[in-house]
Design an enzyme around this catalytic site. Structure first.
Site, short mmCIF file in Angstrom:
data_model
loop_
_atom_site.label_atom_id
_atom_site.label_comp_id
_atom_site.label_asym_id
_atom_site.label_seq_id
_atom_site.Cartn_x
_atom_site.Cartn_y
_atom_site.Cartn_z
N GLU A 81 16.02 -43.66 -3.08
CA GLU A 81 15.45 -44.99 -2.95
C GLU A 81 13.95 -44.98 -3.25
OE1 GLU A 81 16.54 -48.96 -0.36
OE2 GLU A 81 16.79 -47.01 0.61
N TYR A 104 22.13 -41.11 -4.28
CA TYR A 104 22.01 -42.25 -3.38
C TYR A 104 23.26 -43.10 -3.52
CZ TYR A 104 20.03 -46.60 -1.44
OH TYR A 104 19.80 -47.75 -0.71
N ASP A 123 21.42 -39.79 0.71
CA ASP A 123 21.81 -40.86 1.61
C ASP A 123 23.21 -41.29 1.19
OD1 ASP A 123 22.21 -43.13 3.08
OD2 ASP A 123 20.46 -44.22 2.34
N ASN A 151 25.30 -43.07 3.02
CA ASN A 151 25.63 -44.39 3.57
C ASN A 151 27.01 -44.43 4.22
OD1 ASN A 151 23.57 -46.44 3.49
ND2 ASN A 151 23.56 -46.23 1.27
N ASP A 171 12.71 -45.58 7.14
CA ASP A 171 13.69 -45.80 8.20
C ASP A 171 14.68 -44.65 8.30
OD1 ASP A 171 14.69 -46.47 5.71
OD2 ASP A 171 15.73 -48.28 6.35
#
Length: 295
Positions: free
Chosen positions: A36, A117, A156, A158, A283
């Site tokens: 990201e 990602y 990531d 997710n 985050d």
């Protein structure tokens, strides 16, 4: 020892203002996989081509301020691959692979480090459908890659795989990131080939009648979740992402969304892991694993 870090930046320019480059200089990883970027080549030029002496290799999204991945490394790769051949998702800048092939190396003579990602489906049904499409086409790609080389995929993902991977698992069973179909995909990826038929049947049952493409595979992926290999029962300490809503970070209401997924030969070399939470660069928290490996 080979030190490998993964971190979702939630914007490289934002993370830089929060001390990320200084932290990289202090911790000195051999490679750091980032996701990201939320930046394009013009934004990186003259500013982020290198971080703390590590050279960056990038896969940018076509859309401005969106997605993008990179690997920063102190070792020169033998090859760089951007994208995994997807007509849909390569435009979103989700995959960069560095190959460190060395025929004389005893362990993993053909070795790749991947920064990836995975799409998020949290914004609505359209993106969740895209996420399912990504999972359906990415599984056979990883299976094919595993046939020819060893690798560590950092990123990531997710997806929180198990109930111990997020704080409020009971309230999130119908939410993206903890859907039964997503968790079944992870289970299949981490399952040995010989028990894959049973897993595939379970996967078909989960996706039947959902209106989504069936996320299935022909055999178990045989990959290893490196963090869970080292910390099989960790709960609160395992989280790598916290919502910006409420007091999620202060109360440690988190999710484990960031992974090292490795082929068995590389996973066997994992010695220790760290999830760094003293500073917040985004985050997400960076996850680092030390491997008994020399590039």
């Amino acid at each position: 020892m080979f030190k490998l870090t993964s971190l979702n930046l939630n914007g490289i320019r934002s993370a830089a203002t929060k001390g990320m480059p200084e932290w990289v200089a202090q911790t000195q990883p051999d490679c750091i996989c980032v996701q990201e970027l939320k930046a394009q080549a013009a934004d990186v030029a003259g500013r982020f081509e290198e971080i703390a002496g590590l050279k960056g290799h990038f896969h940018f999204a076509e859309k401005k301020g969106y997605s993008g991945v990179a690997i920063y490394t102190r070792h020169e790769p033998s090859d760089v691959i951007t994208g995994y051949g997807s007509t849909e998702f390569d435009a979103e800048g989700r995959y960069v692979e560095l190959r460190f092939d060395r025929p004389g190396r005893k362990q993993a003579p053909k070795l790749s480090i991947i920064s990836c990602y995975f799409p998020s489906g949290s914004s609505g049904e359209e993106r969740q459908a895209a996420k399912f499409r990504f999972l359906a086409e990415f599984y056979p790609y990883l299976a094919s890659l595993k046939e020819t080389r060893d690798f560590v995929l950092c990123g990531d993902i997710n997806i929180a795989h198990q109930e111990i991977d997020l704080k409020n698992f009971k309230g999130n069973k119908k939410n993206s990131g903890f859907l039964p179909e997503e968790r079944a995909w992870m289970t299949e990826l981490l399952r040995d080939a010989e028990v894959a038929e049973e897993a595939e049947e379970a996967l078909e049952e989960l996706t039947e009648g959902t209106g989504q493409p069936t996320v299935k595979a022909t055999r178990g992926g045989g990959m290893v979740d490196v963090y869970r290999k080292l910390q099989p029962t960790a709960t609160d300490a395992a989280y790598t992402w916290w919502s910006n809503r409420g007091q999620a970070y202060a109360k440690n209401v988190g999710w484990r969304l960031d992974y090292h997924l490795a082929t068995p030969a590389v996973a066997a070399l994992a010695q220790s892991e760290t999830i760094y939470k003293t500073q917040r660069f985004s985050d997400h928290a960076p996850i680092t694993v030390d491997y008994a490996l020399t590039l």
